[in-house]
Design a protein around this motif. Sequence first.
Motif, PDB file in Angstrom:
ATOM      1  N   ARG A 263     129.317  24.330 -34.795  1.00 29.05           N
ATOM      2  CA  ARG A 263     129.853  23.351 -33.858  1.00 29.05           C
ATOM      3  C   ARG A 263     130.786  24.030 -32.853  1.00 29.05           C
ATOM      4  O   ARG A 263     131.582  24.899 -33.244  1.00 29.05           O
ATOM      5  CB  ARG A 263     130.630  22.261 -34.613  1.00 29.05           C
ATOM      6  CG  ARG A 263     129.813  21.449 -35.601  1.00 29.05           C
ATOM      7  CD  ARG A 263     130.738  20.539 -36.399  1.00 29.05           C
ATOM      8  NE  ARG A 263     131.715  21.325 -37.158  1.00 29.05           N
ATOM      9  CZ  ARG A 263     132.863  20.835 -37.613  1.00 29.05           C
ATOM     10  NH1 ARG A 263     133.186  19.574 -37.386  1.00 29.05           N
ATOM     11  NH2 ARG A 263     133.689  21.606 -38.301  1.00 29.05           N
TER      12      ARG A 263
ATOM     13  N   THR B  30     133.419  22.867 -31.535  1.00 27.39           N
ATOM     14  CA  THR B  30     134.812  22.560 -31.855  1.00 27.39           C
ATOM     15  C   THR B  30     135.369  23.469 -32.946  1.00 27.39           C
ATOM     16  O   THR B  30     136.588  23.655 -33.031  1.00 27.39           O
ATOM     17  CB  THR B  30     134.929  21.099 -32.307  1.00 27.39           C
ATOM     18  OG1 THR B  30     134.024  20.863 -33.407  1.00 27.39           O
ATOM     19  CG2 THR B  30     134.580  20.157 -31.162  1.00 27.39           C
TER      20      THR B  30
ATOM     21  N   PRO C  63     136.700  27.423 -30.918  1.00 29.48           N
ATOM     22  CA  PRO C  63     137.173  27.093 -29.565  1.00 29.48           C
ATOM     23  C   PRO C  63     137.415  28.306 -28.667  1.00 29.48           C
ATOM     24  O   PRO C  63     137.377  28.177 -27.443  1.00 29.48           O
ATOM     25  CB  PRO C  63     138.480  26.341 -29.833  1.00 29.48           C
ATOM     26  CG  PRO C  63     138.957  26.870 -31.150  1.00 29.48           C
ATOM     27  CD  PRO C  63     137.730  27.174 -31.942  1.00 29.48           C
TER      28      PRO C  63
ATOM     29  N   ALA D  81     126.608  20.585 -30.785  1.00 26.75           N
ATOM     30  CA  ALA D  81     127.448  19.498 -31.285  1.00 26.75           C
ATOM     31  C   ALA D  81     126.849  18.934 -32.568  1.00 26.75           C
ATOM     32  O   ALA D  81     125.634  18.727 -32.666  1.00 26.75           O
ATOM     33  CB  ALA D  81     127.583  18.401 -30.233  1.00 26.75           C
TER      34      ALA D  81
ATOM     35  N   GLY E 252     138.864  26.369 -35.507  1.00 29.78           N
ATOM     36  CA  GLY E 252     138.889  24.964 -35.137  1.00 29.78           C
ATOM     37  C   GLY E 252     138.586  24.011 -36.263  1.00 29.78           C
ATOM     38  O   GLY E 252     138.761  22.794 -36.113  1.00 29.78           O
ATOM     39  N   ALA E 253     138.130  24.519 -37.409  1.00 25.84           N
ATOM     40  CA  ALA E 253     137.758  23.646 -38.536  1.00 25.84           C
ATOM     41  C   ALA E 253     138.684  23.836 -39.729  1.00 25.84           C
ATOM     42  O   ALA E 253     138.305  23.504 -40.858  1.00 25.84           O
ATOM     43  CB  ALA E 253     136.314  23.920 -38.954  1.00 25.84           C
TER      44      ALA E 253
ATOM     45  N   ASP F   4     139.170  20.727 -41.681  1.00 22.61           N
ATOM     46  CA  ASP F   4     137.977  20.078 -42.234  1.00 22.61           C
ATOM     47  C   ASP F   4     137.576  20.632 -43.591  1.00 22.61           C
ATOM     48  O   ASP F   4     136.527  20.240 -44.122  1.00 22.61           O
ATOM     49  CB  ASP F   4     136.794  20.246 -41.267  1.00 22.61           C
ATOM     50  CG  ASP F   4     137.053  19.588 -39.924  1.00 22.61           C
ATOM     51  OD1 ASP F   4     137.870  18.648 -39.890  1.00 22.61           O
ATOM     52  OD2 ASP F   4     136.442  20.010 -38.925  1.00 22.61           O
TER      53      ASP F   4
END
Length: 377
Positions: A233, A235, A238, A295, A321-322, A325
Amino acid sequence: MRPTARGIGLAVAGVALVVVGWRFGYAELAALGGAALVAVVFAVLHAAWRPRLSVTRQVEPDRVARGEPAGVSLTVRNSARLRAANLIAHDRCGAATVPVPVLRLRPGRDTTVDYPVPTTRRGVVRVGPLRVARRDPLGLVTAARSHGGTGSVWVHPRIHPLSAVPTGAMRSLDGRVDSVPHGTITFDSLREYVVGDELRRVHWRTSARIGELMVREQLDTSLPKLVVLLDNRPTAHPDRSGGEAPTFEAACEAAASVVTAAAREDVDVTLLFVAGDPTPATRPLDRLAEAALVAGDLRAATDRLRQQRAGDTVIFLTGTGARGDLGLVGALRGPYAAVVAAVFGDGGTPAAADGMVVLDTRDGEAFAAAWDGVRGW
């Protein structure tokens, strides 16, 4: 085929001179305009001639690791019987073009050009076709045609050697680990009987119902299975540098290293992507070469892993960025015996779920060192 600016100007001037000379009785102007139009017609006929070329392209090797050398050997042969070829040719190599000299190539002769393929970036480099441009002597018309097929060079991520791979909670029957639990052979599916199958594996009830012998396929559930989940992804990665995401490239190197180590140890491994997979049937390293940032939804990916258990160890590879998560991946600790997460990039130590191994590292080489430092594989 398309006219050049000179050809358009000459054609317009020729028509104008013919009209003016015919209208006002100036034979000289009409003759001059007619000569210009004849030159344009000659240019069209000259450029319309299609050369008979045989193009052979060899790519060696067609699969390399990032930074390793790869080259193309292109042979162009003039298959015509009488006319020599005098052309301008370029072979496409990725986003660039390579000039190929086809000057005064006599009938039955060939010329060979060798050139390197850029492998500084992971990806698939498309090679070809050969683009041949032909112009008339006056430069009035240009005709461009393609000759020969195309090729591809898969530039795989760098592979860093790993000393061991997880064995999971189950125990293998082929001697990779010491103990073997009971009930490791289980029913998987039914198939048609073939000569050589043991009769004790025939499923008689199903065979009687459909009128032909059906045999039980059994599955050894004790064999360790790894699931590599690559976070592709945007995100999750970044940071950008030189048109690519360094953390994503490092994650691809880690995935290639795990897949290669699993193949070396004869351990079954499945490579999955968070944001889809356009080519699921190709080899894992080829899929990593084609991988791109798309995405996607990490929650949907973990739900699929929970519903369709694909192994006993999940290895999650992501970027800075994760970091927030990891809880979604850590929740897989129930259906999976072990969960390992590697976060690439500079930053603080990410929060991890209970029973989850987290490797906080910068690049693929550091990942290999951190991986080998884990106890209890």
